[in-house]
Design an enzyme around this catalytic site. Structure first.
Site, PDB file in Angstrom:
ATOM      1  N   HIS A   1      -4.125 -37.658 -46.832  1.00 50.69           N
ATOM      2  CA  HIS A   1      -4.796 -36.818 -45.846  1.00 50.69           C
ATOM      3  C   HIS A   1      -4.892 -35.371 -46.335  1.00 50.69           C
ATOM      4  O   HIS A   1      -5.921 -34.708 -46.190  1.00 50.69           O
ATOM      5  CB  HIS A   1      -4.018 -36.896 -44.530  1.00 50.69           C
ATOM      6  CG  HIS A   1      -4.874 -36.638 -43.331  1.00 50.69           C
ATOM      7  ND1 HIS A   1      -4.587 -37.131 -42.090  1.00 50.69           N
ATOM      8  CD2 HIS A   1      -6.011 -35.942 -43.188  1.00 50.69           C
ATOM      9  CE1 HIS A   1      -5.509 -36.746 -41.237  1.00 50.69           C
ATOM     10  NE2 HIS A   1      -6.383 -36.014 -41.882  1.00 50.69           N
TER      11      HIS A   1
ATOM     12  N   GLU B   1     -17.168 -53.819 -45.271  1.00 55.90           N
ATOM     13  CA  GLU B   1     -15.964 -53.364 -45.983  1.00 55.90           C
ATOM     14  C   GLU B   1     -14.971 -54.475 -46.268  1.00 55.90           C
ATOM     15  O   GLU B   1     -13.809 -54.202 -46.608  1.00 55.90           O
ATOM     16  CB  GLU B   1     -15.287 -52.217 -45.221  1.00 55.90           C
ATOM     17  CG  GLU B   1     -15.142 -52.427 -43.742  1.00 55.90           C
ATOM     18  CD  GLU B   1     -14.848 -51.125 -43.001  1.00 55.90           C
ATOM     19  OE1 GLU B   1     -14.366 -50.163 -43.617  1.00 55.90           O
ATOM     20  OE2 GLU B   1     -15.112 -51.074 -41.784  1.00 55.90           O
TER      21      GLU B   1
ATOM     22  N   ASP C   1     -12.511 -49.442 -48.396  1.00 60.50           N
ATOM     23  CA  ASP C   1     -11.837 -50.652 -47.919  1.00 60.50           C
ATOM     24  C   ASP C   1     -12.355 -51.906 -48.607  1.00 60.50           C
ATOM     25  O   ASP C   1     -11.607 -52.867 -48.795  1.00 60.50           O
ATOM     26  CB  ASP C   1     -11.991 -50.781 -46.401  1.00 60.50           C
ATOM     27  CG  ASP C   1     -10.908 -50.017 -45.651  1.00 60.50           C
ATOM     28  OD1 ASP C   1      -9.787 -49.924 -46.170  1.00 60.50           O
ATOM     29  OD2 ASP C   1     -11.190 -49.503 -44.550  1.00 60.50           O
TER      30      ASP C   1
ATOM     31  N   CYS D   1     -21.368 -45.312 -47.367  1.00 57.79           N
ATOM     32  CA  CYS D   1     -20.601 -44.164 -46.888  1.00 57.79           C
ATOM     33  C   CYS D   1     -19.236 -44.052 -47.565  1.00 57.79           C
ATOM     34  O   CYS D   1     -18.480 -43.135 -47.281  1.00 57.79           O
ATOM     35  CB  CYS D   1     -20.422 -44.243 -45.372  1.00 57.79           C
ATOM     36  SG  CYS D   1     -19.580 -45.730 -44.789  1.00 57.79           S
TER      37      CYS D   1
END
Length: 569
Positions: free
Chosen positions: A188, A429, A453, A500
Site C-alpha cells: 500500500h 481476473e 489478480d 485496468c
C-alpha cells in the site's frame, strides 16, 4: 558504500539522512511507586493530546475524500477509543507501569489479537497499531510530537516501515526519497509513494550500515541502490541520470494534449486508474481520456462508518462533474482478501484470497450492494458511467447481479428518484472467468482485464510477496495466452475489451497488447504519458507482428528479452 533494495517508485534523489527509529530510548521496566502513578497518567494524557492534535492538523490539510485523510482518521479513532484509554489507565494504576510501558503493553496486546486473525488486511492494521504506539512512546520519551513532522529539507527518510497512515502525515515537500527495510512493489505504501512521485526503495536493509541523521545520501530508485556518502564520481553519474530523467519527464508533458494513436493513426483510448476524487482532479495533468477504473472500496476501507447511498451518490456526481463528459468506469466494491472493511466486522477466513471477496461478498450482503448500485444508477443521470463487477467467474453470478440491479431500478422508480443508463462490464481476473466468458458476453457491454489478480490466480503466486517477483512477473507466456483468448472471445461477440491491471501501465507491453487486440488502456497516472509515447512509435501491423511472435514463446526470460529489445530499439 552502496546497498541494494527493490525500486518501487522510480527516480533519483540526493539529500540528507533522517533515520526514523522504532524506539529512540530504552524503556524502564521497573514498577513505579504509587505516589508517581498520577503523574504518569497526566504524562500519558498530554502525549495523547499532542499526538491527536498533530494528526488532526495533518488531516485538516487533506481532502476529506482522499485515502490519506481516511488513514489518519483511523488512527484518530483508535487514539480516542474509550476502551483503549481505559485499559491504558488501568495498566498504569493497577500494574504500576510507566506511561510508556503501559502504551507498549496495551498496543502490543491489541496488535497481537489482530495478528491472530487470519486476514492480510487485519494483519497490516496490526502493524499500524504497533507503529502508532511507537509514535506515542517517542513523545513520552523525547517530548517531541512525532519526528515525521520535523523533517529537514531534502530529507531521505530511512525507516523499518512507514504505514499508510504515517505516510499521510509526511510533509512531502521536504521528502526527497524513502528507504524502507520492508515492503514490496504492490504494498500500500508503495502505491502511495508512486502516486506522490517520491523515489522509493523497499526491502532495503539499510540498518546494516552506520547511518546517522544528516549524513549525505543518494537514492537510485531506477536501478535499486542506496549510496551512503556517495563519492564525487557517483554523484556525477547519478546527477546526469537525474537530469536525463527530468528532461524526459518534461518532454513527455508535451504529449499530454495529443491524441493517443499508433504511428499509422489508429486511435487507442488511454484512461486512468483512480482511488479517490482528488486523483480525478489530476487527469488533465496527463491528458487522460476518462477514468477506466474507480476503486470504490477505498471509500469503505479504514472507515468505522460506512458511506450511505446519498454520500456515495454525491461522490460519483462530483467525479462526473470533474470529468466533464468523459467516461467514469466504476468498479463495484472489491471487498475481501487484502481489502477488508473494519466497519463490516468481516468474518476471518482460512484463505481470504480464495474466499468471500469481490462479488461473492457483495452478493452475500445484498443490502450493502444495493445501496451502492442505487447510488451509481442515480449518478448516471448526470454523466456517462460504466459499471463493472470484480471476481465474476460464472454466468450465474452475473445473472444474480443483474437481477439485483433491476430491483434497484424499480426501487428508484417507486421512490421517484429516477436513474440513468449504464454500460455493464466485468473484470476478468481468474482463469475461470476467461474460460466461462462466452456464456457471459451476451449480457455485457465491455470487459476489463485485471492482470494483477489474473497473474496471481493463474500462477498460484501471492502478488504481494516480494520473494516471488522474479519467478512470477506480471508478464508471462501463460498470461499472454489468457489475454489473447479473452480478447478473441470478446471480439467475436463484438464486446469492447479494456485492461485496468498493472500490465497496462507498462510501456514495454503497450505494443504487444495492441497487437493482441486490446481496445482501451486504463493506467496509473504516473505511467500514462510513457504509454502514450510508446504507442506512437508503432504501426498497428507491427504491433500485430510482435504479438504473433510473443504467442510462440514459452519461456519468461525469452518473452522479456523480446519486449525489452523492441522497446529499446
Amino acid at each position: 558504500m552502496t546497498i541494494r533494495g527493490i525500486a518501487v517508485s522510480a527516480g533519483i534523489a540526493f539529500g540528507q539522512a533522517k533515520v526514523l527509529r522504532t524506539q529512540e530510548s530504552k524503556l524502564d521496566y521497573h514498577l513505579l511507586p504509587p505516589d508517581q502513578l498520577s503523574r504518569e497518567q497526566q504524562r500519558l494524557n498530554r502525549a495523547l493530546k499532542a499526538l491527536i492534535k498533530q494528526s488532526q492538523s495533518s488531516a485538516d490539510k487533506l481532502d476529506p475524500d482522499s485515502e490519506n485523510y481516511q488513514l489518519i482518521q483511523a488512527d484518530l479513532m483508535l487514539l480516542e477509543d474509550e476502551e483503549l484509554l481505559a485499559e491504558l489507565s488501568d495498566t498504569i494504576g493497577q500494574r504500576q507501569f510507566s506511561a510508556a510501558l503501559a502504551v507498549e503493553h496495551t498496543f502490543a496486546k491489541q496488535a497481537q489479537a489482530m495478528q491472530e486473525i487470519d486476514s492480510p488486511y487485519i494483519a497490516r492494521r496490526a502493524e499500524d497499531v504497533l507503529s502508532l504506539g511507537q509514535r506515542l512512546i517517542r513523545i513520552l520519551l523525547t517530548g517531541h510530537c512525532d519526528n515525521l513532522c520535523r523533517l529537514p529539507e531534502n530529507a531521505i527518510v530511512l525507516a523499518k516501515d512507514i504505514t499508510p497512515a504515517e505516510f499521510a502525515t509526511l510533509p512531502l515537500e521536504r521528502v526527497s526519497a524513502l528507504v524502507l527495510q520492508t515492503g514490496g512493489v504492490t504494498s500500500h505504501t508503495a502505491i502511495l509513494a508512486r502516486s506522490a512521485g517520491i523515489p522509493t526503495l523497499m526491502s532495503c536493509h539499510w540498518q546494516t550500515l552506520e547511518v546517522t541523521d544528516g549524513q549525505p545520501l543518494a537514492v537510485d530508485a531506477i536501478n535499486g541502490e542506496l549510496y551512503l556518502a556517495p563519492k564525487p564520481e557517483q554523484i556525477e553519474y547519478l546527477a546526469a541520470q537525474k537530469q536525463q530523467a527530468d528532461e524526459r519527464k518534461s518532454a513527455l508533458q508535451a504529449l499530454k494534449g495529443n491524441v493517443t494513436q499508433t504511428a499509422d493513426g489508429r486511435p487507442i483510448p488511454l484512461l486512468a486508474n483512480v482511488g479517490c476524487i482528488s486523483e480525478v482532479n489530476h487527469l488533465a495533468d496527463v491528458g487522460a481520456e476518462g477514468v477506466g477504473l474507480f476503486r470504490t472500496e477505498f471509500m469503505f476501507m479504514n472507515n468505522h462508518e460506512l458511506p450511505d447511498e446519498n454520500r456515495q451518490y454525491q461522490l460519483y456526481c462530483d467525479a462526473l462533474q470533474l470529468l466533464d463528459g468523459k467516461p467514469l468506469t466504476i468498479r463495484s466494491m472489491d471487498i475481501g482478501a487484502d481489502k477488508e472493511v473494519p466497519a463490516l466486522a468481516m468474518t476471518a477466513e482460512e484463505n481470504p484470497a480464495l474466499g468471500l471477496r469481490g462479488v461473492r461478498y457483495t452478493l452475500a450482503h445484498p443490502d450493502l450492494f444495493a445501496a451502492q448500485l442505487r447510488a451509481i444508477l442515480r449518478a448516471a443521470n448526470h454523466g456517462p458511467i460504466r459499471l463493472m463487477f470484480p471476481m465474476v467467474n460464472q454466468v450465474e453470478e452475473l445473472e444474480a447481479i443483474l437481477t439485483l440491479l433491476e430491483q434497484c431500478k424499480q426501487a428508484l422508480v417507486e421512490a421517484e428518484k429516477g436513474y440513468g443508463e449504464l454500460e455493464i462490464g466485468i473484470v476478468v481476473e481468474t482463469p475461470a472467468a476467461v474460460f466461462n466468458l462466452e456464456s457471459m458476453l451476451p449480457l455485457l457491454d465491455f470487459v476489463s482485464i485485471g492482470t494483477n489478480d489474473l497473474t496471481q490466480y493463474t500462477m498460484a503466486a501471492d502478488r504481494s510477496n516480494p520473494l516471488l517477483i522474479d519467478q512470477y512477473p506480471v508478464l508471462s507466456p501463460a498470461i499472454i495466452r489468457l489475454i489473447a483468448q479473452t480478447i478473441e472471445c470478446a471480439k467475436a461477440a463484438n464486446v469492447r475489451v479494456s485492461m485496468c491491471g498493472e500490465l497496462a501501465s507498462n510501456p514495454k507491453a503497450a505494443a504487444l497488447l495492441v497487437g493482441l487486440g486490446l481496445d482501451e488502456f486504463s493506467v496509473n497516472l504516473a505511467s500514462l504519458l510513457e504509454v502514450k509515447e510508446e504507442l506512437s512509435r508503432w504501426s498497428h501491423q507491427d504491433c500485430v507482428t510482435l504479438a504473433q511472435k510473443a504467442l510462440q514463446i514459452s519461456r519468461i526470460d525469452a518473452l522479456n528479452q523480446l519486449l525489452t529489445h523492441c522497446h529499446s530499439s
